[in-house]
Design an enzyme around this catalytic site. Structure first.
Site, short mmCIF file in Angstrom:
data_model
loop_
_atom_site.label_atom_id
_atom_site.label_comp_id
_atom_site.label_asym_id
_atom_site.label_seq_id
_atom_site.Cartn_x
_atom_site.Cartn_y
_atom_site.Cartn_z
N GLY A 43 8.49 -3.46 18.85
CA GLY A 43 10.06 -3.54 17.35
C GLY A 43 10.41 -2.69 16.72
CD GLN A 48 10.99 1.19 12.43
OE1 GLN A 48 11.41 0.20 12.88
NE2 GLN A 48 9.35 1.35 12.46
CB CYS A 92 4.62 1.93 12.33
SG CYS A 92 6.31 1.87 11.70
CG LEU A 93 8.25 2.43 17.03
CD1 LEU A 93 9.54 2.03 17.84
CD2 LEU A 93 7.11 2.85 18.20
CG HIS A 134 5.25 -4.20 11.64
ND1 HIS A 134 4.00 -3.51 11.47
CD2 HIS A 134 5.99 -3.71 11.58
CE1 HIS A 134 4.71 -1.94 11.65
NE2 HIS A 134 6.06 -1.59 11.70
CD GLU A 135 9.10 -4.12 13.59
OE1 GLU A 135 10.36 -3.41 12.94
OE2 GLU A 135 8.54 -3.79 14.61
CG HIS A 138 9.97 -1.16 9.35
ND1 HIS A 138 9.69 -0.41 8.77
CD2 HIS A 138 9.41 -1.47 10.10
CE1 HIS A 138 8.90 0.09 9.84
NE2 HIS A 138 8.54 -0.60 10.34
ZN LIG Z 1 6.82 -0.23 11.38
#
Ligand SMILES: [Zn+2]
Length: 172
Positions: A43, A48, A92-93, A134-135, A138
């Site tokens: 995701g 991000q 998380c990225l 989660h997304e 963000h």
């Molecule tokens: Zn994340």
């Protein structure tokens, strides 16, 4: 387009709702999907990649045998949460190699506009509900580490800072 890491301040800003989905937004979403799959990740939210628009991309498999679910969400909004919660490990990225067990509602009902600008309303649970929560967090500047104690949160963030510094020194 590149993925921002903590403590980049853009990760803490709110993404704006898109009034009219234009060609440009679809291009951004497709680019996000490509960069996410390349990493790989399941995701990605537009914050991000430094874009403050409410765009999320998803690509995952429930388990070995299931088909992959790959889709784009514009202006996603969670309408309701189940009372039942579940603990799952999250990463998380924007915080590479950092993981923590996080408790969240097991099921959510959400709505969003899809790539064809069609309004979708659906209820999801399990891994999919987890990724989406989660997304969507963000998009309001929230990170999974915010659910941890400040002590734990700072440990994870500092690890990412140290790693970034090391990579810079090594000319990466
Ligand atoms: Zn994340």
């Amino acid at each position: 387009m590149k993925i921002l890491l903590v403590p980049d301040p853009i990760l803490r800003q709110k993404a704006l709702k898109i009034d009219n989905i234009e060609e440009e937004d679809i291009t951004i979403a497709n680019k996000m999907m490509n960069i996410m799959i390349k990493v790989p990740g399941v995701g990605l939210a537009a914050n991000q990649v430094g874009i403050l628009k409410q765009i999320v991309t998803i690509n995952f498999k429930d388990d070995e045998n299931s088909k992959e679910k790959k889709y784009i969400l514009f202006n996603p909004k969670i309408l309701s949460y189940s009372k039942e919660t579940v603990i799952m490990e999250e990463g998380c990225l924007s915080l590479p190699d950092q993981y923590a067990d996080i408790e969240r509602p097991q099921k959510i009902t959400l709505e969003y506009l899809d790539i064809k600008k069609k309004l979708i309303k659906k209820t999801v649970d399990g891994y999919e509900a987890r990724i989406l929560q989660h997304e969507i967090d963000h998009l309001s500047g929230k990170l999974f580490v915010d659910y941890l104690s400040s002590l734990k949160r700072n440990i994870l963030i500092n690890k990412v800072k140290k790693q970034s510094k090391r990579e810079k020194e090594n000319g990466k």
